[in-house]
Write an enzyme that holds these catalytic residues in place. Structure first.
Site, PDB file in Angstrom:
ATOM      1  N   ASP A  60     -84.651 -24.646 -22.137  1.00 44.38           N
ATOM      2  CA  ASP A  60     -85.763 -23.804 -21.681  1.00 44.38           C
ATOM      3  C   ASP A  60     -86.303 -22.925 -22.812  1.00 44.38           C
ATOM      4  O   ASP A  60     -85.566 -22.089 -23.350  1.00 44.38           O
ATOM      5  CB  ASP A  60     -85.276 -22.921 -20.533  1.00 44.38           C
ATOM      6  CG  ASP A  60     -86.343 -21.978 -20.010  1.00 44.38           C
ATOM      7  OD1 ASP A  60     -87.536 -22.222 -20.265  1.00 44.38           O
ATOM      8  OD2 ASP A  60     -85.971 -20.998 -19.329  1.00 44.38           O
ATOM      9  N   HIS A  71     -85.607 -24.610 -17.334  1.00 42.17           N
ATOM     10  CA  HIS A  71     -86.031 -23.366 -16.709  1.00 42.17           C
ATOM     11  C   HIS A  71     -85.518 -23.241 -15.271  1.00 42.17           C
ATOM     12  O   HIS A  71     -85.810 -24.081 -14.424  1.00 42.17           O
ATOM     13  CB  HIS A  71     -87.559 -23.323 -16.721  1.00 42.17           C
ATOM     14  CG  HIS A  71     -88.161 -21.968 -16.572  1.00 42.17           C
ATOM     15  ND1 HIS A  71     -87.863 -20.912 -17.394  1.00 42.17           N
ATOM     16  CD2 HIS A  71     -89.080 -21.484 -15.696  1.00 42.17           C
ATOM     17  CE1 HIS A  71     -88.567 -19.856 -17.047  1.00 42.17           C
ATOM     18  NE2 HIS A  71     -89.306 -20.174 -16.004  1.00 42.17           N
ATOM     19  N   SER A  74     -87.350 -16.639 -13.961  1.00 41.60           N
ATOM     20  CA  SER A  74     -88.484 -16.478 -14.861  1.00 41.60           C
ATOM     21  C   SER A  74     -88.965 -15.016 -14.798  1.00 41.60           C
ATOM     22  O   SER A  74     -88.155 -14.106 -14.939  1.00 41.60           O
ATOM     23  CB  SER A  74     -89.593 -17.473 -14.505  1.00 41.60           C
ATOM     24  OG  SER A  74     -90.521 -17.580 -15.555  1.00 41.60           O
TER      25      SER A  74
END
Length: 339
Positions: free
Chosen positions: A282, A307, A29
């Site tokens: 995601d 994710h 991320s």
């Protein structure tokens, strides 16, 4: 990044490491973007980077986020009926929210305390409802079989024919998963204005970064999503202005500066040894690298995963695409270390 470089230099000195001790940056991320940028900005410090689910492109209006949420929900059980029901329910709700005389009925339906008191409250409520789907889709199947993050379960509720009205289905989801959540915008500003630290805090810091560097504002400005049109940019930019004194124009300039400094998706082709894994489910993949840039800047696009899925420990629930992706990432890093 400078802190990471300083840490590297300290450890190298402390343990008398040499050139054969190669460092690989790993992140997922935001930290995935940091891993890539570490390799770009400090190529003599880290030899390579695995930048998982990395939103390397800073963006003011991140309307693509909800587009991917819709596309992912379409892959769930009864996906088309599910998305149609969300659209119908949110459309009905939006009609209520635009008519102040109906706010009391919305308060009662969603058990809001404090009740709706401003247009900003209606936007925040819309975001909180959409957030049920956003969070589950983003982390779909990351619960490793427990069902905590499973978009199929959301769609089971949204297509439950025993609950006739799609808005009633949204109400069930909200009162089950978001019970007690505060949709009062002024309360939200008050919370973000708190500067004392606690172990559970962190939203203020992240929101500041979005205002000062990245944007990433997840709006419903696109027509290719089912969550209405109330989740607008001004919901976010008003927070930037009210809490941090950062104007919308300054936010835009900050985002441009970030992309100018790091390169966004336009990564210098002279850079080597970065791999960018992303999952198709995601929503953050919309700001990532999805195709190889060069033979030294590779993308690993993982169908059906969400994710940072490749960063979790292996599980009996893993899709074959995820298993193959982990093997590919391992092979790529292995090549770096053996070259």
């Amino acid at each position: 990044l400078a802190d990471m470089a300083s840490f590297h230099d300290y450890i190298v000195k402390q343990y008398k490491m040499g050139d054969k001790n190669r460092w690989i940056a790993f992140g997922g991320s935001y930290s995935g973007a940091l891993a890539a940028w570490m390799r770009i900005k400090y190529p003599d410090t880290v030899y390579g980077a695995v930048a998982t689910s990395a939103p390397v492109l800073a963006e003011y209006d991140f309307s693509e986020y909800l587009e991917v949420v819709q596309n992912s929900l379409l892959q769930a059980r009864n996906g088309k009926k599910c998305v149609d029901a969300i659209h119908s329910g949110m459309n009905t709700l939006q009609g209520y929210l635009k008519d102040q005389s109906k706010w009391k009925s919305v308060d009662e339906r969603f058990r809001l305390n404090p009740p709706l008191n401003s247009t900003e409250d209606t936007k925040l409520l819309s975001l909180n409802i959409a957030g049920i789907f956003m969070g589950i889709v983003q982390y779909n199947n990351d619960s490793r079989g427990t069902g905590n993050y499973d978009m199929n379960i959301l769609c089971d509720v949204m297509t439950n024919s025993s609950i006739k009205d799609p808005l009633d289905r949204l109400t069930v989801l909200f009162n089950t998963t978001e019970a007690g959540i505060d949709s009062n915008f002024n309360d939200y500003l008050d919370e973000l204005n708190k500067t004392h630290w606690s172990a559970s805090s962190g939203e203020r810091q992240w929101f500041y970064q979005t205002c000062a560097e990245f944007g990433y504002f997840q709006t419903s400005d696109s027509k290719k999503q089912p969550f209405g049109s109330l989740i607008s940019l001004d919901l976010y930019t008003k927070v930037c202005q009210e809490v941090f004194g950062i104007t919308p124009d300054k936010v835009k300039a900050n985002i441009q500066n970030t992309n100018n400094y790091y390169g966004g998706r336009d990564i210098n082709k002279k850079v080597t040894n970065i791999v960018f894994p992303n999952g198709s489910v995601d929503p953050w993949h919309a700001l990532g690298i999805l195709k190889d840039i060069t033979s030294h800047l590779k993308a690993v696009y993982i169908t059906g995963t969400a994710h940072c899925a490749n960063m979790y420990p292996s599980s009996k629930y893993d899709r074959k695409e995820l298993i193959k992706a982990r093997e590919k990432i391992s092979d790529i890093v292995g090549e770096w270390l053996s070259s």
